[in-house]
Design a protein around this motif. Structure first.
Motif, PDB file in Angstrom:
ATOM      1  N   LEU A 210     -52.844 -40.416  -9.864  1.00 53.08           N
ATOM      2  CA  LEU A 210     -51.942 -39.858  -8.862  1.00 53.08           C
ATOM      3  C   LEU A 210     -51.659 -38.388  -9.136  1.00 53.08           C
ATOM      4  CD1 LEU A 210     -50.056 -40.149  -6.444  1.00 53.08           C
ATOM      5  CD2 LEU A 210     -48.273 -40.940  -8.009  1.00 53.08           C
ATOM      6  N   THR A 211     -51.472 -38.045 -10.411  1.00 55.84           N
ATOM      7  CA  THR A 211     -51.246 -36.644 -10.774  1.00 55.84           C
ATOM      8  C   THR A 211     -52.475 -35.802 -10.446  1.00 55.84           C
ATOM      9  OG1 THR A 211     -49.799 -37.359 -12.572  1.00 55.84           O
ATOM     10  CG2 THR A 211     -50.581 -35.099 -12.650  1.00 55.84           C
ATOM     11  N   VAL A 212     -53.655 -36.331 -10.726  1.00 56.77           N
ATOM     12  CA  VAL A 212     -54.895 -35.628 -10.390  1.00 56.77           C
ATOM     13  C   VAL A 212     -54.965 -35.374  -8.894  1.00 56.77           C
ATOM     14  CG1 VAL A 212     -57.409 -35.845 -10.289  1.00 56.77           C
ATOM     15  CG2 VAL A 212     -56.196 -36.465 -12.377  1.00 56.77           C
ATOM     16  N   GLU A 213     -54.623 -36.386  -8.102  1.00 55.73           N
ATOM     17  CA  GLU A 213     -54.643 -36.238  -6.645  1.00 55.73           C
ATOM     18  C   GLU A 213     -53.664 -35.158  -6.190  1.00 55.73           C
ATOM     19  OE1 GLU A 213     -53.881 -38.887  -2.574  1.00 55.73           O
ATOM     20  OE2 GLU A 213     -53.622 -39.786  -4.558  1.00 55.73           O
ATOM     21  N   ASN A 214     -52.464 -35.147  -6.768  1.00 50.35           N
ATOM     22  CA  ASN A 214     -51.463 -34.143  -6.404  1.00 50.35           C
ATOM     23  C   ASN A 214     -51.933 -32.732  -6.774  1.00 50.35           C
ATOM     24  OD1 ASN A 214     -49.750 -36.097  -5.403  1.00 50.35           O
ATOM     25  ND2 ASN A 214     -48.573 -36.289  -7.296  1.00 50.35           N
ATOM     26  N   ILE A 215     -52.531 -32.597  -7.952  1.00 53.38           N
ATOM     27  CA  ILE A 215     -53.028 -31.290  -8.403  1.00 53.38           C
ATOM     28  C   ILE A 215     -54.093 -30.763  -7.440  1.00 53.38           C
ATOM     29  CG2 ILE A 215     -54.390 -30.137 -10.206  1.00 53.38           C
ATOM     30  CD1 ILE A 215     -52.970 -31.960 -12.231  1.00 53.38           C
ATOM     31  N   LEU A 216     -55.047 -31.628  -7.096  1.00 52.32           N
ATOM     32  CA  LEU A 216     -56.144 -31.200  -6.226  1.00 52.32           C
ATOM     33  C   LEU A 216     -55.656 -30.905  -4.811  1.00 52.32           C
ATOM     34  CD1 LEU A 216     -58.901 -33.666  -7.460  1.00 52.32           C
ATOM     35  CD2 LEU A 216     -58.653 -31.251  -8.022  1.00 52.32           C
ATOM     36  N   ASN A 217     -54.666 -31.645  -4.336  1.00 51.98           N
ATOM     37  CA  ASN A 217     -54.103 -31.350  -3.012  1.00 51.98           C
ATOM     38  C   ASN A 217     -53.402 -29.996  -3.003  1.00 51.98           C
ATOM     39  OD1 ASN A 217     -54.984 -33.728  -1.835  1.00 51.98           O
ATOM     40  ND2 ASN A 217     -53.092 -34.840  -2.239  1.00 51.98           N
ATOM     41  N   ASP A 218     -52.667 -29.694  -4.076  1.00 55.11           N
ATOM     42  CA  ASP A 218     -51.957 -28.416  -4.150  1.00 55.11           C
ATOM     43  C   ASP A 218     -52.921 -27.244  -4.273  1.00 55.11           C
ATOM     44  OD1 ASP A 218     -49.692 -29.892  -3.986  1.00 55.11           O
ATOM     45  OD2 ASP A 218     -48.940 -29.436  -5.998  1.00 55.11           O
ATOM     46  N   LEU A 219     -54.042 -27.456  -4.968  1.00 46.19           N
ATOM     47  CA  LEU A 219     -55.002 -26.369  -5.165  1.00 46.19           C
ATOM     48  C   LEU A 219     -55.810 -26.061  -3.903  1.00 46.19           C
ATOM     49  CD1 LEU A 219     -56.268 -27.084  -8.788  1.00 46.19           C
ATOM     50  CD2 LEU A 219     -54.841 -25.181  -8.026  1.00 46.19           C
ATOM     51  N   LYS A 220     -55.624 -26.830  -2.833  1.00 40.76           N
ATOM     52  CA  LYS A 220     -56.212 -26.484  -1.541  1.00 40.76           C
ATOM     53  C   LYS A 220     -55.451 -25.333  -0.886  1.00 40.76           C
ATOM     54  CE  LYS A 220     -58.808 -28.468   1.039  1.00 40.76           C
ATOM     55  NZ  LYS A 220     -60.217 -28.141   1.430  1.00 40.76           N
ATOM     56  N   ILE A 221     -54.263 -25.030  -1.409  1.00 37.30           N
ATOM     57  CA  ILE A 221     -53.440 -23.950  -0.867  1.00 37.30           C
ATOM     58  C   ILE A 221     -53.812 -22.650  -1.575  1.00 37.30           C
ATOM     59  CG2 ILE A 221     -51.078 -23.148  -0.496  1.00 37.30           C
ATOM     60  CD1 ILE A 221     -50.200 -26.097  -0.725  1.00 37.30           C
ATOM     61  N   GLN A 222     -54.128 -21.616  -0.817  1.00 40.04           N
ATOM     62  CA  GLN A 222     -54.681 -20.388  -1.379  1.00 40.04           C
ATOM     63  C   GLN A 222     -53.740 -19.655  -2.311  1.00 40.04           C
ATOM     64  OE1 GLN A 222     -55.137 -19.007   2.679  1.00 40.04           O
ATOM     65  NE2 GLN A 222     -53.945 -17.171   2.232  1.00 40.04           N
ATOM     66  N   THR A 223     -52.428 -19.802  -2.138  1.00 36.55           N
ATOM     67  CA  THR A 223     -51.477 -19.058  -2.968  1.00 36.55           C
ATOM     68  C   THR A 223     -51.136 -19.771  -4.273  1.00 36.55           C
ATOM     69  OG1 THR A 223     -49.677 -20.062  -1.690  1.00 36.55           O
ATOM     70  CG2 THR A 223     -50.418 -17.862  -1.020  1.00 36.55           C
ATOM     71  N   GLU A 224     -51.596 -21.012  -4.423  1.00 39.18           N
ATOM     72  CA  GLU A 224     -51.325 -21.747  -5.656  1.00 39.18           C
ATOM     73  C   GLU A 224     -52.266 -21.283  -6.766  1.00 39.18           C
ATOM     74  OE1 GLU A 224     -48.991 -23.736  -6.417  1.00 39.18           O
ATOM     75  OE2 GLU A 224     -48.189 -24.567  -4.563  1.00 39.18           O
ATOM     76  N   THR A 225     -51.794 -21.391  -8.009  1.00 44.55           N
ATOM     77  CA  THR A 225     -52.623 -21.087  -9.172  1.00 44.55           C
ATOM     78  C   THR A 225     -52.606 -22.283 -10.106  1.00 44.55           C
ATOM     79  OG1 THR A 225     -50.813 -20.158 -10.491  1.00 44.55           O
ATOM     80  CG2 THR A 225     -51.980 -18.645  -8.991  1.00 44.55           C
ATOM     81  N   PHE A 226     -53.476 -22.263 -11.108  1.00 48.68           N
ATOM     82  CA  PHE A 226     -53.472 -23.344 -12.087  1.00 48.68           C
ATOM     83  C   PHE A 226     -52.152 -23.374 -12.850  1.00 48.68           C
ATOM     84  CE2 PHE A 226     -58.084 -22.280 -11.757  1.00 48.68           C
ATOM     85  CZ  PHE A 226     -58.473 -23.448 -11.128  1.00 48.68           C
ATOM     86  N   ALA A 227     -51.566 -22.197 -13.072  1.00 51.32           N
ATOM     87  CA  ALA A 227     -50.290 -22.130 -13.795  1.00 51.32           C
ATOM     88  C   ALA A 227     -49.161 -22.720 -12.969  1.00 51.32           C
ATOM     89  CB  ALA A 227     -49.979 -20.684 -14.167  1.00 51.32           C
ATOM     90  N   SER A 228     -49.101 -22.404 -11.665  1.00 48.84           N
ATOM     91  CA  SER A 228     -48.013 -22.914 -10.830  1.00 48.84           C
ATOM     92  C   SER A 228     -48.109 -24.421 -10.655  1.00 48.84           C
ATOM     93  CB  SER A 228     -48.033 -22.218  -9.466  1.00 48.84           C
ATOM     94  OG  SER A 228     -49.205 -22.539  -8.739  1.00 48.84           O
ATOM     95  N   VAL A 229     -49.341 -24.924 -10.501  1.00 44.43           N
ATOM     96  CA  VAL A 229     -49.533 -26.374 -10.366  1.00 44.43           C
ATOM     97  C   VAL A 229     -49.218 -27.077 -11.685  1.00 44.43           C
ATOM     98  CG1 VAL A 229     -51.275 -28.160  -9.997  1.00 44.43           C
ATOM     99  CG2 VAL A 229     -51.212 -26.153  -8.511  1.00 44.43           C
ATOM    100  N   ALA A 230     -49.638 -26.474 -12.789  1.00 44.93           N
ATOM    101  CA  ALA A 230     -49.372 -27.075 -14.102  1.00 44.93           C
ATOM    102  C   ALA A 230     -47.877 -27.181 -14.367  1.00 44.93           C
ATOM    103  CB  ALA A 230     -50.050 -26.245 -15.192  1.00 44.93           C
ATOM    104  N   LYS A 231     -47.135 -26.162 -14.022  1.00 41.24           N
ATOM    105  CA  LYS A 231     -45.685 -26.179 -14.222  1.00 41.24           C
ATOM    106  C   LYS A 231     -45.022 -27.270 -13.387  1.00 41.24           C
ATOM    107  CE  LYS A 231     -41.618 -23.164 -14.067  1.00 41.24           C
ATOM    108  NZ  LYS A 231     -41.124 -21.796 -13.751  1.00 41.24           N
TER     109      LYS A 231
END
Length: 478
Positions: free
Chosen positions: A108-129
């Motif tokens: 579920l966390t993997v799914e949430n991470i990948l969904n958020d990374l479809k947004i151009q303004t997101e970064t790996f740091a913002s999603v990780a936090k």
């Protein structure tokens, strides 16, 4: 609430099957949540010999990050049962419903991470936090689940370069983007626009696939023309009118700059700026405006009846029509350049593929006979790209829309252009800027394609990449 109802609520919240769980305990201590789970034995068959009667060998505790909360860290402590085959003595784990192979974060966390990374303004740091993991883990999840392949070449293509990534291996600072005009999604993104690199890339694509390409739109980069003529013999090459107009605007502005340098900056013996220099310096933006340009209220910018405003420097009320006339009066070359620029606007607004050759010849003669060095140079540009400019008038399809007022069907001719490419380039630059740049080309390419392709889907079975060195910049930190 009873213990049984507590258990049921937790199972539903964590999307667990009641029949497959033997025991579950939930703790919430010091702002963090933990769930201890033991599954019922399912005795999966041996993956080697197929024996259906394995024995339980032991239990291994697995710690899995589960990003169901954004305000606190949540961890699943999964007591994984390990089996041993009595026939071949192979040991193996029971089926794991919580996470993918070799990962320590929940599906579920993997799914949430990948969904958020479809947004151009997101970064790996913002999603990780947000999901209480490290930026390195977020990047690893993305690398494992997102592998964007080249798509087949479409019949209508747009090419453009983007100053977004420096690739030391190719010694290139430009990203080359191939866009499908009809689907509005990128076919591929390459690390270089150099001729030798692009030739090598397109030569690997089957000839039959390249022959299906009917038309390609580019800017006025001569290497693109050479590649198209060599590798796409059946395709028309079109130069987008935006890039022609952009080049003309540069030439017209060069006229303004030349005149401004020849104009005295200050009134002799004072530090007061001359009116002529002030007009050329302050209203430089006007040279890029069309004659029929409108202001934010929808009124014509250069209408003689446009409302006047007080100009402190000139000490009088003026509108943009009067200011334009004052600028043109500074030097005759300015009016000629402005008029020629508007002639090109009329050319693109009124011509068709049949009338374009004759009208373009007239334009070339007007620019060549202008007596203005910058405009004469632009006439040579028009001669050099004459065929590609005419091709830009080819109608590639028609759009049928219904007028909301009359209810009549309106037919619009659609020509191949790079307007959509400018939007896609903007998104690529946003991805780069949000992360303070990338150092890993494959990750940058996959991220851009993943964001730009609406139909992109992550891999269900992750590909575990080899360990690599990471840079903090591509996680959105410096």
């Amino acid at each position: 609430m009873s213990e049984q109802s507590d258990k049921q609520a937790i199972l539903e919240f964590f999307n667990l099957d009641t029949g497959s769980v033997e025991n579950v305990i939930f703790h919430n201590d010091n702002g963090s949540a933990s769930v201890h789970v033991l599954l019922r034995p399912d005795h999966p068959p041996c993956p080697d010999c197929g024996c259906t009667l394995p024995r339980v060998k032991d239990y291994i505790d697995k710690k899995i990050s589960h990003g169901v909360f954004t305000d606190r860290e949540c961890t699943i402590f999964y007591h994984a049962r390990r089996y041993i085959c009595p026939v071949c003595h192979r040991t193996y784990y029971e089926n794991n419903p919580f996470c993918f192979r070799k990962q320590h974060i929940s599906a579920l966390t993997v799914e949430n991470i990948l969904n958020d990374l479809k947004i151009q303004t997101e970064t790996f740091a913002s999603v990780a936090k947000r999901y209480h993991i490290s930026p390195t883990t977020a990047a690893s999840v993305f690398d494992a689940h997102v592998k964007e392949a080249r798509r087949p070449l479409p019949t209508l293509m747009c090419w453009d370069e983007n100053y977004a990534f420096y690739h030391p291996g190719e010694n290139s600072k430009y990203v080359f983007v191939i866009l499908d005009f009809e689907s509005q999604e990128p076919v591929d993104i390459l690390p270089s626009r150099r001729k030798d690199y692009l030739l090598s890339y397109f030569l690997k694509i089957p000839v039959e696939e390249r022959k299906r390409v009917k038309m390609i739109a580019t800017d006025m980069y001569s290497e693109y023309r050479a590649i198209i003529r060599q590798l796409f013999p059946k395709a028309y090459h079109s130069v987008d009118h935006y890039h022609v107009s952009q080049e003309l605007s540069r030439k017209a502005d060069s006229v303004r700059i030349r005149v401004m340098k020849q104009t005295p900056k200050y009134i002799e013996g004072t530090k007061t700026q001359t009116n002529e220099y002030y007009l050329l310096k302050t209203f430089n933006w006007m040279i890029f405006k069309r004659l029929d340009a409108r202001d934010k209220d929808g009124k014509k910018l250069f209408d003689p009846g446009h409302p006047r405003k007080m100009n402190r420097k000139l000490n009088r009320f003026l509108n943009y029509y009067e200011i334009k006339a004052m600028i043109e009066a500074v030097h005759p070359d300015l009016k000629k350049a402005w008029d020629l620029k508007d002639d090109v606007v009329d050319f693109y607004d009124n011509c068709t593929y049949d009338t374009a050759p004759q009208e373009l010849n007239k334009l070339i003669q007007s620019f060549a006979a202008s007596g203005i060095p910058e405009m004469k140079e632009f006439s040579r540009t028009l001669i050099s790209w004459r065929e590609e400019i005419i091709n830009s008038f080819i109608v590639v399809k028609q759009r049928h829309t219904v007028d909301k007022d009359t209810g009549q069907v309106v037919v619009s001719d659609i020509k191949l252009n790079n307007g959509l490419m400018e939007n896609r380039n903007s998104i690529i630059k946003t991805i780069k800027k949000a992360a303070n740049g990338y150092t890993n080309w494959d990750r940058f390419r996959n991220r851009c394609l993943y964001v730009l392709r609406k139909s992109s889907r992550p891999l269900l079975n992750p590909v575990i990449p080899p360990k690599t060195e990471y840079s903090l910049t591509e996680f959105g930190r410096t």
